[in-house]
Design a protein around this motif. Sequence first.
Motif, PDB file in Angstrom:
ATOM      1  N   SER A  88     -34.345 -14.478  26.190  1.00  0.00           N
ATOM      2  CA  SER A  88     -33.387 -14.626  25.306  1.00  0.00           C
ATOM      3  C   SER A  88     -33.707 -15.513  24.008  1.00  0.00           C
ATOM      4  O   SER A  88     -34.576 -16.322  24.179  1.00  0.00           O
ATOM      5  CB  SER A  88     -32.038 -14.914  25.824  1.00  0.00           C
ATOM      6  OG  SER A  88     -32.031 -16.345  26.373  1.00  0.00           O
ATOM      7  N   ARG A 107     -26.171 -26.751  26.814  1.00  0.00           N
ATOM      8  CA  ARG A 107     -27.318 -26.096  26.759  1.00  0.00           C
ATOM      9  C   ARG A 107     -27.480 -24.507  26.979  1.00  0.00           C
ATOM     10  O   ARG A 107     -26.933 -24.095  28.305  1.00  0.00           O
ATOM     11  CB  ARG A 107     -28.570 -26.840  27.447  1.00  0.00           C
ATOM     12  CG  ARG A 107     -28.802 -28.358  27.012  1.00  0.00           C
ATOM     13  CD  ARG A 107     -29.607 -28.752  27.958  1.00  0.00           C
ATOM     14  NE  ARG A 107     -29.413 -30.296  28.034  1.00  0.00           N
ATOM     15  CZ  ARG A 107     -30.476 -31.034  27.584  1.00  0.00           C
ATOM     16  NH1 ARG A 107     -31.868 -30.574  26.971  1.00  0.00           N
ATOM     17  NH2 ARG A 107     -30.576 -32.361  27.551  1.00  0.00           N
ATOM     18  N   SER A 108     -27.914 -23.765  26.263  1.00  0.00           N
ATOM     19  CA  SER A 108     -28.050 -22.445  26.391  1.00  0.00           C
ATOM     20  C   SER A 108     -29.419 -22.146  27.446  1.00  0.00           C
ATOM     21  O   SER A 108     -30.549 -22.756  27.146  1.00  0.00           O
ATOM     22  CB  SER A 108     -28.292 -21.593  25.113  1.00  0.00           C
ATOM     23  OG  SER A 108     -28.438 -20.231  25.490  1.00  0.00           O
ATOM     24  N   ASN A 124     -23.233 -20.349  29.350  1.00  0.00           N
ATOM     25  CA  ASN A 124     -24.428 -20.669  28.739  1.00  0.00           C
ATOM     26  C   ASN A 124     -25.512 -20.010  29.588  1.00  0.00           C
ATOM     27  O   ASN A 124     -26.694 -20.073  29.145  1.00  0.00           O
ATOM     28  CB  ASN A 124     -24.503 -22.151  28.695  1.00  0.00           C
ATOM     29  CG  ASN A 124     -23.977 -22.878  27.493  1.00  0.00           C
ATOM     30  OD1 ASN A 124     -23.553 -22.180  26.498  1.00  0.00           O
ATOM     31  ND2 ASN A 124     -23.488 -23.957  27.947  1.00  0.00           N
ATOM     32  N   SER A 158     -32.444 -20.366  29.137  1.00  0.00           N
ATOM     33  CA  SER A 158     -33.287 -19.629  28.958  1.00  0.00           C
ATOM     34  C   SER A 158     -33.658 -18.680  30.434  1.00  0.00           C
ATOM     35  O   SER A 158     -33.869 -17.441  30.335  1.00  0.00           O
ATOM     36  CB  SER A 158     -34.616 -19.943  28.345  1.00  0.00           C
ATOM     37  OG  SER A 158     -34.209 -20.691  27.187  1.00  0.00           O
ATOM     38  N   ASN A 192     -27.160 -15.377  28.918  1.00  0.00           N
ATOM     39  CA  ASN A 192     -28.332 -14.574  28.205  1.00  0.00           C
ATOM     40  C   ASN A 192     -29.541 -14.954  29.093  1.00  0.00           C
ATOM     41  O   ASN A 192     -30.709 -14.590  28.774  1.00  0.00           O
ATOM     42  CB  ASN A 192     -28.439 -14.794  27.019  1.00  0.00           C
ATOM     43  CG  ASN A 192     -27.666 -14.157  26.208  1.00  0.00           C
ATOM     44  OD1 ASN A 192     -27.217 -13.072  26.283  1.00  0.00           O
ATOM     45  ND2 ASN A 192     -26.938 -14.860  25.198  1.00  0.00           N
TER      46      ASN A 192
END
Length: 325
Positions: free
Chosen positions: A143, A222-223, A258, A225, A261
């Motif tokens: 992502s 935080r997104s 978050n 990964s 993805n």
Amino acid sequence: MTSIDLVGSPLASVGIQARNFTASVCSRKPGIAPDFYKPDSLVSDIERLCDPLEAPEAEHYLNIAVKYFFAYVHDGAHDERVSYGEIAGLYEQFSRHQSLNEPGDDIELMNRLRQWSSVLRVLADASRAAHVMRAVVGQKGLSGGANCPYVGVDIGAGTGIMLLAEQIQARRNGFMDIQTFGFQTDPVSGERTHDLIHSLGAGSVMLADPTREGAYGVLRGRSISYAANEMVAGIQQSLTEENFFRKYKAFFAAVGSNADNASFFPEGLIAHCGIEGASVILAKENGFQAPEEYMNSDFIPQGLILEGRVLPMHRLGRDFYHFLT
């Protein structure tokens, strides 16, 4: 050259034995480095694999796996050229570290192997370690993009090998801002894992209980990964609420949307409970949770879902066997 004798090789035999410590693999005959092995430093091998222009070969992963095992035990060895004899000798010693020392053994080294035994078993199985690294590094469809931060997580960071794989994955995909975090409860191996990962510039290991939502405070906002669980790759026991389900429950509760993805290793897990006569598929879609009525049951992992396909557990690492025999 090294004085090791095996039916195959120390790297192959100890890998099998890492799952079942019942006998030593050692005798005394000379061994010659197999074709896959290159004496370059671990750091050099990692840099080579991080280059997106370098086509990764199976030998690359295997070299990193065995040298990471060596560097875990020998502080500072990550930046040194290591001969195959030194690698094979350490595997031989690990094959009998739970027994009495032999005359001439380095007592401090043998005690170190015993101290870190539970996590070293994952690394000692070199073919499996190489296989899971390849699965992580080769992950498609991450992502975000190279201009976004890459946040990688390992909720069962025993040895740190998955954090290293995440770093390589991110660098091969062009990410510049790379943040990787592992979570460990054992202060003894956790400290060593953090030191090695930090030396390699591959992130940090938090001494925090991953079954508690508060452990993941550093991830809030935080997104995510990529999220991995090293425990699954080298599991020596059944999956339970304590050692598996609570970790994922706490992780998803902490990061919430978050992780929507995020990609995962494994993508999914097939497990069976003999007592209940039930099989489950554990994946991101169900938060890697068993149905509530089975939460107190013990499940045996039977297969991993990698790259959209089911891989039986007994085949994990098989692609690398021919290099070790």
